[in-house]
Design a protein around this motif. Sequence first.
Motif, PDB file in Angstrom:
ATOM      1  N   SER A  62      33.957 -14.694 111.350  1.00 13.49           N
ATOM      2  CA  SER A  62      32.723 -15.263 110.818  1.00 13.49           C
ATOM      3  C   SER A  62      31.449 -14.569 111.264  1.00 13.49           C
ATOM      4  N   ARG A  63      31.549 -13.569 112.166  1.00 14.43           N
ATOM      5  CA  ARG A  63      30.320 -13.029 112.736  1.00 14.43           C
ATOM      6  C   ARG A  63      30.122 -11.530 112.571  1.00 14.43           C
ATOM      7  N   GLY A  64      31.016 -10.812 111.931  1.00  8.21           N
ATOM      8  CA  GLY A  64      30.809  -9.394 111.715  1.00  8.21           C
ATOM      9  C   GLY A  64      31.027  -8.551 112.958  1.00  8.21           C
ATOM     10  N   CYS A  65      30.448  -7.357 112.943  1.00  9.26           N
ATOM     11  CA  CYS A  65      30.635  -6.381 114.010  1.00  9.26           C
ATOM     12  C   CYS A  65      29.755  -6.714 115.209  1.00  9.26           C
ATOM     13  N   GLU A  93      30.557   7.760 115.943  1.00  9.10           N
ATOM     14  CA  GLU A  93      31.979   8.091 115.974  1.00  9.10           C
ATOM     15  C   GLU A  93      32.694   7.563 114.726  1.00  9.10           C
ATOM     16  N   ILE A  94      32.310   6.388 114.256  1.00  9.43           N
ATOM     17  CA  ILE A  94      32.875   5.886 112.994  1.00  9.43           C
ATOM     18  C   ILE A  94      32.578   6.875 111.880  1.00  9.43           C
ATOM     19  N   ARG A  95      31.331   7.315 111.810  1.00 12.03           N
ATOM     20  CA  ARG A  95      30.935   8.278 110.780  1.00 12.03           C
ATOM     21  C   ARG A  95      31.709   9.583 110.905  1.00 12.03           C
ATOM     22  N   ARG A  96      31.844  10.077 112.122  1.00 10.38           N
ATOM     23  CA  ARG A  96      32.559  11.329 112.347  1.00 10.38           C
ATOM     24  C   ARG A  96      34.014  11.226 111.897  1.00 10.38           C
ATOM     25  N   ARG A  97      34.650  10.122 112.231  1.00 10.88           N
ATOM     26  CA  ARG A  97      36.061   9.952 111.852  1.00 10.88           C
ATOM     27  C   ARG A  97      36.233   9.902 110.343  1.00 10.88           C
ATOM     28  N   LEU A  98      35.368   9.156 109.673  1.00  8.83           N
ATOM     29  CA  LEU A  98      35.499   9.029 108.224  1.00  8.83           C
ATOM     30  C   LEU A  98      35.197  10.349 107.521  1.00  8.83           C
ATOM     31  N   ARG A  99      34.226  11.081 108.007  1.00  7.29           N
ATOM     32  CA  ARG A  99      33.955  12.406 107.436  1.00  7.29           C
ATOM     33  C   ARG A  99      35.125  13.351 107.661  1.00  7.29           C
ATOM     34  N   ARG A 100      35.756  13.255 108.821  1.00  5.85           N
ATOM     35  CA  ARG A 100      36.919  14.089 109.097  1.00  5.85           C
ATOM     36  C   ARG A 100      38.067  13.760 108.147  1.00  5.85           C
ATOM     37  N   TYR A 101      38.314  12.480 107.935  1.00  6.12           N
ATOM     38  CA  TYR A 101      39.357  12.105 106.978  1.00  6.12           C
ATOM     39  C   TYR A 101      39.056  12.693 105.601  1.00  6.12           C
ATOM     40  N   ALA A 102      37.786  12.623 105.191  1.00  3.30           N
ATOM     41  CA  ALA A 102      37.400  13.140 103.874  1.00  3.30           C
ATOM     42  C   ALA A 102      37.651  14.636 103.775  1.00  3.30           C
ATOM     43  N   ARG A 103      37.363  15.371 104.841  1.00  5.57           N
ATOM     44  CA  ARG A 103      37.638  16.814 104.842  1.00  5.57           C
ATOM     45  C   ARG A 103      39.136  17.073 104.762  1.00  5.57           C
ATOM     46  N   GLU A 104      39.891  16.318 105.546  1.00  2.00           N
ATOM     47  CA  GLU A 104      41.328  16.542 105.594  1.00  2.00           C
ATOM     48  C   GLU A 104      42.007  16.236 104.263  1.00  2.00           C
ATOM     49  N   MET A 105      41.434  15.306 103.496  1.00  2.13           N
ATOM     50  CA  MET A 105      42.064  15.007 102.202  1.00  2.13           C
ATOM     51  C   MET A 105      41.567  15.924 101.088  1.00  2.13           C
ATOM     52  N   GLY A 106      40.654  16.835 101.420  1.00  8.72           N
ATOM     53  CA  GLY A 106      40.205  17.825 100.447  1.00  8.72           C
ATOM     54  C   GLY A 106      39.139  17.348  99.488  1.00  8.72           C
ATOM     55  N   LEU A 164      30.666   1.306 102.876  1.00 11.23           N
ATOM     56  CA  LEU A 164      31.588   0.289 102.372  1.00 11.23           C
ATOM     57  C   LEU A 164      32.154  -0.538 103.526  1.00 11.23           C
ATOM     58  N   LEU A 165      32.559   0.147 104.562  1.00 14.02           N
ATOM     59  CA  LEU A 165      33.149  -0.529 105.717  1.00 14.02           C
ATOM     60  C   LEU A 165      32.131  -1.426 106.419  1.00 14.02           C
ATOM     61  N   GLU A 166      30.951  -0.882 106.676  1.00 17.16           N
ATOM     62  CA  GLU A 166      29.921  -1.639 107.388  1.00 17.16           C
ATOM     63  C   GLU A 166      29.423  -2.824 106.555  1.00 17.16           C
ATOM     64  N   GLY A 167      29.167  -2.574 105.284  1.00 16.76           N
ATOM     65  CA  GLY A 167      28.681  -3.647 104.429  1.00 16.76           C
ATOM     66  C   GLY A 167      29.711  -4.741 104.230  1.00 16.76           C
ATOM     67  N   GLY A 168      30.973  -4.341 104.175  1.00 18.14           N
ATOM     68  CA  GLY A 168      32.033  -5.320 103.977  1.00 18.14           C
ATOM     69  C   GLY A 168      32.075  -6.372 105.060  1.00 18.14           C
ATOM     70  N   PRO A 202      32.857  -9.999  98.467  1.00 19.20           N
ATOM     71  CA  PRO A 202      33.207  -8.647  98.035  1.00 19.20           C
ATOM     72  C   PRO A 202      34.138  -7.902  98.982  1.00 19.20           C
ATOM     73  N   VAL A 203      34.150  -8.271 100.273  1.00 15.21           N
ATOM     74  CA  VAL A 203      34.996  -7.549 101.214  1.00 15.21           C
ATOM     75  C   VAL A 203      36.463  -7.608 100.821  1.00 15.21           C
ATOM     76  N   THR A 204      36.860  -8.608 100.070  1.00 13.00           N
ATOM     77  CA  THR A 204      38.257  -8.701  99.657  1.00 13.00           C
ATOM     78  C   THR A 204      38.641  -7.564  98.703  1.00 13.00           C
ATOM     79  N   SER A 205      37.646  -6.884  98.141  1.00 12.44           N
ATOM     80  CA  SER A 205      37.901  -5.765  97.228  1.00 12.44           C
ATOM     81  C   SER A 205      37.698  -4.413  97.900  1.00 12.44           C
ATOM     82  N   ILE A 206      37.570  -4.401  99.222  1.00 11.70           N
ATOM     83  CA  ILE A 206      37.215  -3.164  99.910  1.00 11.70           C
ATOM     84  C   ILE A 206      38.279  -2.073  99.755  1.00 11.70           C
ATOM     85  N   ALA A 207      39.542  -2.452  99.774  1.00 14.24           N
ATOM     86  CA  ALA A 207      40.595  -1.443  99.650  1.00 14.24           C
ATOM     87  C   ALA A 207      40.563  -0.796  98.267  1.00 14.24           C
ATOM     88  N   LYS A 208      40.382  -1.601  97.244  1.00 16.65           N
ATOM     89  CA  LYS A 208      40.298  -1.082  95.875  1.00 16.65           C
ATOM     90  C   LYS A 208      39.070  -0.198  95.707  1.00 16.65           C
TER      91      LYS A 208
END
Length: 216
Positions: free
Chosen positions: A126-129, A155-168, A182-186, A199-205
Motif C-alpha cells: 500500500s505504500r510504494g517504494c 543502479e536501477i537505471r543502469r541495470r535496465l539500460r544494460r538489459y536493453a543493450r543485451e537484448m539488442g 514504467l517500473l517506478e510509476g507502477g 494500471p500496475v496490473t498491466s505492467i508486464a504487458k
Amino acid sequence: MSAKSTAAAVSVASEAPARSEKPRVRDRIRDSAANLFYRHGIRGVCVDAIVEDAGTNKMSFYRSFPSKDDLVAEYLKDQERGYWQWWDEAVAPHAGDARRQVEALMQAVVDLIKTKSKSDCGCRSSRGCALGNAAVEIPEGNDRLNAIVHDYKAEIRRRLRRYAREMGAREPDSLGDALMLLLEGGYYTRLTFPNNSGPVTSIAKAARALIDAHMG
C-alpha cells in the motif's frame, strides 16, 4: 529486513543461551523505525515515537545510533539490500536472456502487489517504494541521505539500460529509461487504486510492448 534474513536471525537466536533470546535493543529500535518510517514517513516519526514503540528510552537510542539521520541511513540501506535480493531472485532463472529477465521482473511486480504483507523486497503493497518515498522527504541539503537514494535509483537505471543493450534494442538507453518510468510509476498507482486494481496490473504487458517497439 528480508524474510530470509529474519528467518536466519531466528535460527541463530534459538541456539543462543536463554538470556540472549530477547532481541537486542539496537535491533528493536531499527525494526520499530523501519515500520514507523514506512507507515508514517521519516519526518512524521520522531525519536520519542521510535523508542516508545521499541520499548526502550532515548539513552539507549543514542547509544545505538548517534543521530536520527544515522538510523534513517541504516533503514534506507536495509530497504535497498532487500530490494536487490528480490530483484536478483526474480531474474535469476533467466540468466543470459535479458528480455526474459525484464519480463520476469515486471511479472514479479504484479505478483508482489497481490500480497498484503511486507514482501522480501521491503515494500508493503500500500505504500510504494520506501526509498522513493524518502526522496520526497529528505531535505535538499542532506547530501548523505540523498546520495543513498540517488545511487539506488541510478543502479536501477543502469541495470535496465544494460538489459536493453543485451537484448539488442535499437536505442537501449531510451528503452531502459522507459522501462524505469514504467517500473517506478507502477509502484505509485498502487496508492490511488483500491485492491491493486490500477494500471500496475498491466505492467508486464506494457513492458513487452515497449520492448517490441524498440527491437528490430
